[in-house]
Motif scaffolding. Sequence first.
Motif, PDB file in Angstrom:
ATOM      1  N   GLU A 134       4.594  -1.837  -0.435  1.00 16.41           N
ATOM      2  CA  GLU A 134       4.260  -2.910  -0.476  1.00 16.41           C
ATOM      3  C   GLU A 134       2.394  -2.564   0.246  1.00 16.41           C
ATOM      4  OE1 GLU A 134       4.289  -7.435  -2.454  1.00 16.41           O
ATOM      5  OE2 GLU A 134       6.246  -5.831  -1.407  1.00 16.41           O
ATOM      6  N   ILE A 135       2.843  -2.930   0.992  1.00  7.92           N
ATOM      7  CA  ILE A 135       1.569  -2.800   2.097  1.00  7.92           C
ATOM      8  C   ILE A 135       0.437  -2.393   1.675  1.00  7.92           C
ATOM      9  CG2 ILE A 135      -0.041  -2.920   4.749  1.00  7.92           C
ATOM     10  CD1 ILE A 135       4.052  -4.021   5.050  1.00  7.92           C
ATOM     11  N   VAL A 136       1.013  -0.711   1.725  1.00  6.69           N
ATOM     12  CA  VAL A 136       0.143  -0.012   1.497  1.00  6.69           C
ATOM     13  C   VAL A 136      -0.681   0.497  -0.153  1.00  6.69           C
ATOM     14  CG1 VAL A 136      -0.047   2.892   1.455  1.00  6.69           C
ATOM     15  CG2 VAL A 136       1.549   2.189   3.531  1.00  6.69           C
ATOM     16  N   ALA A 137       0.070   0.189  -0.659  1.00  5.61           N
ATOM     17  CA  ALA A 137      -0.411   0.417  -2.305  1.00  5.61           C
ATOM     18  C   ALA A 137      -1.454  -1.126  -2.026  1.00  5.61           C
ATOM     19  CB  ALA A 137       0.984  -0.242  -3.651  1.00  5.61           C
ATOM     20  N   PHE A 138      -1.807  -1.608  -1.679  1.00  8.13           N
ATOM     21  CA  PHE A 138      -1.566  -3.192  -1.858  1.00  8.13           C
ATOM     22  C   PHE A 138      -3.635  -2.777  -1.210  1.00  8.13           C
ATOM     23  CE2 PHE A 138      -3.992  -6.983  -0.170  1.00  8.13           C
ATOM     24  CZ  PHE A 138      -3.928  -8.099  -1.829  1.00  8.13           C
ATOM     25  N   ALA A 139      -3.103  -1.960   0.026  1.00  5.48           N
ATOM     26  CA  ALA A 139      -4.333  -1.445   1.258  1.00  5.48           C
ATOM     27  C   ALA A 139      -5.609  -0.578   0.370  1.00  5.48           C
ATOM     28  CB  ALA A 139      -3.924  -1.441   2.321  1.00  5.48           C
ATOM     29  N   GLU A 140      -4.725  -0.099  -0.685  1.00 11.28           N
ATOM     30  CA  GLU A 140      -5.621   1.237  -1.294  1.00 11.28           C
ATOM     31  C   GLU A 140      -5.843   2.656  -0.590  1.00 11.28           C
ATOM     32  OE1 GLU A 140      -8.536  -0.579  -3.436  1.00 11.28           O
ATOM     33  OE2 GLU A 140      -7.354  -1.862  -4.394  1.00 11.28           O
ATOM     34  N   ILE A 141      -4.753   3.293   0.908  1.00 11.71           N
ATOM     35  CA  ILE A 141      -5.285   4.036   1.918  1.00 11.71           C
ATOM     36  C   ILE A 141      -3.990   4.862   2.084  1.00 11.71           C
ATOM     37  CG2 ILE A 141      -6.385   1.601   2.991  1.00 11.71           C
ATOM     38  CD1 ILE A 141      -3.981   2.291   4.725  1.00 11.71           C
ATOM     39  N   GLU A 142      -3.704   4.966   1.042  1.00 15.70           N
ATOM     40  CA  GLU A 142      -2.009   6.486   0.220  1.00 15.70           C
ATOM     41  C   GLU A 142      -2.515   7.262   1.062  1.00 15.70           C
ATOM     42  OE1 GLU A 142      -3.393   4.760  -1.920  1.00 15.70           O
ATOM     43  OE2 GLU A 142      -1.756   3.443  -3.147  1.00 15.70           O
ATOM     44  N   ARG A 143      -3.668   8.318   0.608  1.00 10.06           N
ATOM     45  CA  ARG A 143      -4.405   9.237   1.123  1.00 10.06           C
ATOM     46  C   ARG A 143      -4.798   9.732   3.143  1.00 10.06           C
ATOM     47  NH1 ARG A 143      -9.612  10.541  -1.778  1.00 10.06           N
ATOM     48  NH2 ARG A 143      -9.321  12.203  -0.595  1.00 10.06           N
TER      49      ARG A 143
END
Length: 415
Positions: A134-143
Amino acid sequence: MNPAIEIKNLSKRYDLHPRPTSLRENIGAWLGRGEASGAQGTQYWALRDVSLTIEAGEVVGLIGLNGAGKSTLLKILSRITDPSAGEIRIRGRVGALLEVGAGFHGDLTGRDNIYLSGAILGMSKAELDRRFEEIVAFAEIERFLDVPVKRYSSGMFVRLAFAVAVHLDPDILILDEVLSVGDSRFQRKSLSKIESLVTKGGRTVLLVSHNMDTVNRLCSRCLWLESGSVKALGGTREVVASYLTSAGDFAGSSNRIDVTAAPRTGNGKARFLGVSIDSGDRSSSGQICTDGPARCMLDIEAENDIDVDSLAVVINSLSGLKLVNADTALLGNACRLRAGRNRVIVTIDQLHLLPGTYGLELWMGQRSGDYLAGDILDHVHHACRVEVLRPGGHDGSVLPTEGLIPCVYDFEVET
């Protein structure tokens, strides 16, 4: 139910001692003889006799000029610093975001920093494991999750830091200007997240912000600090209205801005002296709201009787983009001024601007084909700032949060 936060007669004093500049002064300081330097230390009261009670589930705004004591109060509540006097009682787990990015290490990856920053902010590893995706998706930094954060852009860094902080699960959330970071799209996303925590999660929130629309939108009550003391405490709209009219270059119904010394161009045959602006509606405390009226009172001095071909009140974005141009020339009527002092009132029936802060520009000119330098009577490039507020009774779903100009529209589905 007991209050979430109780503050009674809270004070914070800092001792400002002169810094030793010689070995003799250092020895004197070590021996407790600060007077050896010939200069006595002084005391600075960052907070003085502040009292406040916040109920569980309440959202309270904290406003005031820089240096008013807002951040000091939040640091005391977050147990970063101790008070000099007074009492504090806090019931519940506190999550504080006083500085976005605190605890991040540039050489660690985004993944590692999520766990590091989360631990510093009080989250257990089990909590972080549950909330990681959830944190990663909110921050939009998956790549870029496994890239050292020192290689992140400033926007990516801010998104990740905020995402970690808002995915805490505290009873009390303390936020210091966190909604002013990032680009406009992420600011809107952050605001929506805070609103969700408040409305759905029932969090108690203490919010510091210089954005008065955000304070009006989120907070039911507001505390105004001035020079470390409580200036006002009460309903948000009333306290914000008083604060704006007291601010140095915010024009309001009870706050006339003197523009005699403002930067300007023109031949001076007529000059703007002062300006105040309100809605013309006493029932709304005179505050200007989206889609509401705006009444601008201009004090003007003319050397002689003169017909002004173009007298304009211009509202600009803070970046300088012209948004509103209320110009008498567009009405085809000259504005007749008498020699001496005059009062001119310009009324805008509906101000189609979203809530926010704007700049006010004033103009007078004489038409002779295209305007030349000698045709400008007076041009005040920045007279003051104007705050446009959200209409009373409107929640966040009523007004859009994107674009510059709200509009009236409808839709239908053809079958």
